[in-house]
Design a protein around this motif. Structure first.
Motif, PDB file in Angstrom:
ATOM      1  N   MET A 115      43.287  44.298  36.434  1.00 36.28           N
ATOM      2  CA  MET A 115      42.663  44.725  37.431  1.00 36.28           C
ATOM      3  C   MET A 115      42.754  43.803  38.690  1.00 36.28           C
ATOM      4  O   MET A 115      43.043  44.041  39.932  1.00 36.28           O
ATOM      5  CB  MET A 115      41.229  45.061  37.364  1.00 36.28           C
ATOM      6  N   ILE A 116      42.652  42.642  38.415  1.00 39.30           N
ATOM      7  CA  ILE A 116      42.615  41.506  39.740  1.00 39.30           C
ATOM      8  C   ILE A 116      44.230  41.572  40.064  1.00 39.30           C
ATOM      9  O   ILE A 116      44.385  41.598  41.137  1.00 39.30           O
ATOM     10  CB  ILE A 116      42.297  40.094  38.999  1.00 39.30           C
ATOM     11  N   ASP A 117      45.477  41.556  39.041  1.00 39.58           N
ATOM     12  CA  ASP A 117      46.554  41.578  39.422  1.00 39.58           C
ATOM     13  C   ASP A 117      46.975  42.982  40.258  1.00 39.58           C
ATOM     14  O   ASP A 117      47.725  42.722  41.214  1.00 39.58           O
ATOM     15  CB  ASP A 117      47.599  41.451  38.268  1.00 39.58           C
ATOM     16  N   LYS A 118      46.418  43.937  39.954  1.00 40.70           N
ATOM     17  CA  LYS A 118      46.512  45.213  40.628  1.00 40.70           C
ATOM     18  C   LYS A 118      45.942  45.027  42.039  1.00 40.70           C
ATOM     19  O   LYS A 118      46.593  45.461  43.170  1.00 40.70           O
ATOM     20  CB  LYS A 118      45.795  46.263  39.844  1.00 40.70           C
ATOM     21  N   MET A 119      44.723  44.517  42.389  1.00 39.98           N
ATOM     22  CA  MET A 119      44.297  44.214  43.428  1.00 39.98           C
ATOM     23  C   MET A 119      45.279  43.298  44.256  1.00 39.98           C
ATOM     24  O   MET A 119      45.332  43.436  45.440  1.00 39.98           O
ATOM     25  CB  MET A 119      42.924  43.892  43.477  1.00 39.98           C
ATOM     26  N   LYS A 120      45.610  42.268  43.637  1.00 43.29           N
ATOM     27  CA  LYS A 120      46.302  41.245  44.419  1.00 43.29           C
ATOM     28  C   LYS A 120      47.512  41.955  45.036  1.00 43.29           C
ATOM     29  O   LYS A 120      47.845  41.781  46.092  1.00 43.29           O
ATOM     30  CB  LYS A 120      46.653  39.957  43.433  1.00 43.29           C
ATOM     31  N   LYS A 121      48.235  42.720  44.091  1.00 45.38           N
ATOM     32  CA  LYS A 121      49.314  43.288  44.639  1.00 45.38           C
ATOM     33  C   LYS A 121      49.352  44.317  45.816  1.00 45.38           C
ATOM     34  O   LYS A 121      49.890  44.539  46.636  1.00 45.38           O
ATOM     35  CB  LYS A 121      50.166  44.135  43.412  1.00 45.38           C
ATOM     36  N   ARG A 122      47.990  45.290  45.371  1.00 46.34           N
ATOM     37  CA  ARG A 122      48.001  46.542  46.561  1.00 46.34           C
ATOM     38  C   ARG A 122      47.509  45.835  47.694  1.00 46.34           C
ATOM     39  O   ARG A 122      47.936  46.458  48.914  1.00 46.34           O
ATOM     40  CB  ARG A 122      46.776  47.326  45.960  1.00 46.34           C
ATOM     41  N   TRP A 123      46.679  44.581  47.634  1.00 40.51           N
ATOM     42  CA  TRP A 123      46.097  44.224  48.929  1.00 40.51           C
ATOM     43  C   TRP A 123      47.061  42.820  49.595  1.00 40.51           C
ATOM     44  O   TRP A 123      46.918  42.503  50.700  1.00 40.51           O
ATOM     45  CB  TRP A 123      44.845  43.490  48.667  1.00 40.51           C
ATOM     46  N   GLY A 124      48.154  42.668  48.810  1.00 35.76           N
ATOM     47  CA  GLY A 124      48.835  41.725  49.593  1.00 35.76           C
ATOM     48  C   GLY A 124      48.523  40.196  49.390  1.00 35.76           C
ATOM     49  O   GLY A 124      48.464  39.370  50.334  1.00 35.76           O
ATOM     50  N   VAL A 125      47.567  39.961  48.383  1.00 38.15           N
ATOM     51  CA  VAL A 125      46.873  38.785  48.362  1.00 38.15           C
ATOM     52  C   VAL A 125      47.528  37.927  47.246  1.00 38.15           C
ATOM     53  O   VAL A 125      47.735  38.438  46.067  1.00 38.15           O
ATOM     54  CB  VAL A 125      45.304  39.086  48.096  1.00 38.15           C
ATOM     55  N   GLU A 126      47.466  36.718  47.274  1.00 32.68           N
ATOM     56  CA  GLU A 126      48.275  35.987  46.333  1.00 32.68           C
ATOM     57  C   GLU A 126      47.287  35.075  45.305  1.00 32.68           C
ATOM     58  O   GLU A 126      47.700  34.861  44.318  1.00 32.68           O
ATOM     59  CB  GLU A 126      49.099  34.809  46.896  1.00 32.68           C
ATOM     60  N   THR A 127      45.989  34.869  45.677  1.00 29.05           N
ATOM     61  CA  THR A 127      45.102  34.225  44.877  1.00 29.05           C
ATOM     62  C   THR A 127      43.884  34.814  44.596  1.00 29.05           C
ATOM     63  O   THR A 127      43.360  35.864  45.065  1.00 29.05           O
ATOM     64  CB  THR A 127      44.647  32.952  45.306  1.00 29.05           C
ATOM     65  N   LEU A 128      43.133  34.457  43.498  1.00 31.67           N
ATOM     66  CA  LEU A 128      42.181  35.113  42.752  1.00 31.67           C
ATOM     67  C   LEU A 128      40.933  35.085  43.990  1.00 31.67           C
ATOM     68  O   LEU A 128      39.978  35.829  44.092  1.00 31.67           O
ATOM     69  CB  LEU A 128      41.631  34.523  41.470  1.00 31.67           C
ATOM     70  N   GLY A 129      41.005  33.657  44.636  1.00 26.11           N
ATOM     71  CA  GLY A 129      40.024  33.432  45.553  1.00 26.11           C
ATOM     72  C   GLY A 129      40.308  34.500  46.992  1.00 26.11           C
ATOM     73  O   GLY A 129      39.193  34.731  47.202  1.00 26.11           O
ATOM     74  N   GLY A 130      41.173  34.978  47.026  1.00 30.41           N
ATOM     75  CA  GLY A 130      41.509  35.804  48.145  1.00 30.41           C
ATOM     76  C   GLY A 130      40.998  37.142  47.783  1.00 30.41           C
ATOM     77  O   GLY A 130      40.242  37.954  48.524  1.00 30.41           O
ATOM     78  N   VAL A 131      40.910  37.652  46.535  1.00 30.81           N
ATOM     79  CA  VAL A 131      40.540  38.811  46.188  1.00 30.81           C
ATOM     80  C   VAL A 131      39.168  38.745  46.215  1.00 30.81           C
ATOM     81  O   VAL A 131      38.346  39.665  46.535  1.00 30.81           O
ATOM     82  CB  VAL A 131      41.107  39.151  44.482  1.00 30.81           C
ATOM     83  N   LEU A 132      38.400  37.582  45.633  1.00 30.08           N
ATOM     84  CA  LEU A 132      37.188  37.551  45.517  1.00 30.08           C
ATOM     85  C   LEU A 132      36.462  37.555  46.866  1.00 30.08           C
ATOM     86  O   LEU A 132      35.483  38.190  47.017  1.00 30.08           O
ATOM     87  CB  LEU A 132      36.586  36.337  44.750  1.00 30.08           C
ATOM     88  N   LEU A 133      37.199  36.887  47.913  1.00 29.48           N
ATOM     89  CA  LEU A 133      36.642  36.759  49.103  1.00 29.48           C
ATOM     90  C   LEU A 133      36.596  38.383  50.151  1.00 29.48           C
ATOM     91  O   LEU A 133      35.936  38.807  50.576  1.00 29.48           O
ATOM     92  CB  LEU A 133      37.550  36.073  50.044  1.00 29.48           C
ATOM     93  N   ILE A 134      37.670  39.051  49.906  1.00 31.54           N
ATOM     94  CA  ILE A 134      37.682  40.290  49.947  1.00 31.54           C
ATOM     95  C   ILE A 134      36.524  41.569  49.377  1.00 31.54           C
ATOM     96  O   ILE A 134      35.994  42.052  50.193  1.00 31.54           O
ATOM     97  CB  ILE A 134      39.153  41.129  49.907  1.00 31.54           C
ATOM     98  N   LEU A 135      36.419  41.144  48.218  1.00 34.75           N
ATOM     99  CA  LEU A 135      35.367  41.998  47.569  1.00 34.75           C
ATOM    100  C   LEU A 135      33.927  41.337  48.064  1.00 34.75           C
ATOM    101  O   LEU A 135      33.103  42.423  48.306  1.00 34.75           O
ATOM    102  CB  LEU A 135      35.307  41.633  46.109  1.00 34.75           C
ATOM    103  N   PHE A 136      33.832  39.973  48.310  1.00 34.64           N
ATOM    104  CA  PHE A 136      32.609  39.509  49.080  1.00 34.64           C
ATOM    105  C   PHE A 136      32.492  40.375  50.482  1.00 34.64           C
ATOM    106  O   PHE A 136      31.276  40.706  50.743  1.00 34.64           O
ATOM    107  CB  PHE A 136      32.665  38.219  49.113  1.00 34.64           C
ATOM    108  N   ILE A 137      33.554  40.396  51.088  1.00 38.60           N
ATOM    109  CA  ILE A 137      33.390  41.008  52.359  1.00 38.60           C
ATOM    110  C   ILE A 137      32.864  42.575  52.385  1.00 38.60           C
ATOM    111  O   ILE A 137      31.880  42.973  52.988  1.00 38.60           O
ATOM    112  CB  ILE A 137      34.520  40.930  53.116  1.00 38.60           C
TER     113      ILE A 137
END
Length: 107
Positions: free
Chosen positions: A8-30
């Motif tokens: 799921m994390i890898d899918k979000m990274k790809k879809r959102w164009g984010v390279e790190t887990l921290g980036g995904v977590l920051l977007i989810l936090f927003i």
């Protein structure tokens, strides 16, 4: 379970164009703080307007569209800017609003 979360994390990274887990977590936090803040805005505005259990649903729905929806969009942009994710948030907003527009306008 761990493999599923990783996918799921890898899918979000790809879809959102984010390279790190921290980036995904920051977007989810927003997304999270935007939703919570929009609920506080709704509670404040609906209280200020005097809405209660007696208020007809159709009036609440109209007020929701006029108050909560725009406040969410603005808060999303503000939080994205403050947390350094404005480019992602701006692109996400444009895509979302385009989808909503396409429900009402044929191109």
């Amino acid at each position: 379970m761990r493999v599923l979360m990783g996918k799921m994390i890898d899918k979000m990274k790809k879809r959102w164009g984010v390279e790190t887990l921290g980036g995904v977590l920051l977007i989810l936090f927003i997304f999270s703080i935007t939703g919570m803040t929009a609920l506080y805005v709704r509670k404040f505005v609906f209280g200020w307007l005097g809405f209660d259990a007696e208020t007809p649903l159709w009036i609440e729905l109209i007020a929701w569209v006029l108050v909560v929806f725009p406040s969410y969009q603005i808060l999303f942009l503000i939080y994205g800017f403050l947390l350094g994710q404005f480019e992602f948030v701006w692109n996400f907003e444009k895509k979302s609003l385009h989808r909503i527009k396409s429900l009402f306008v044929r191109e």
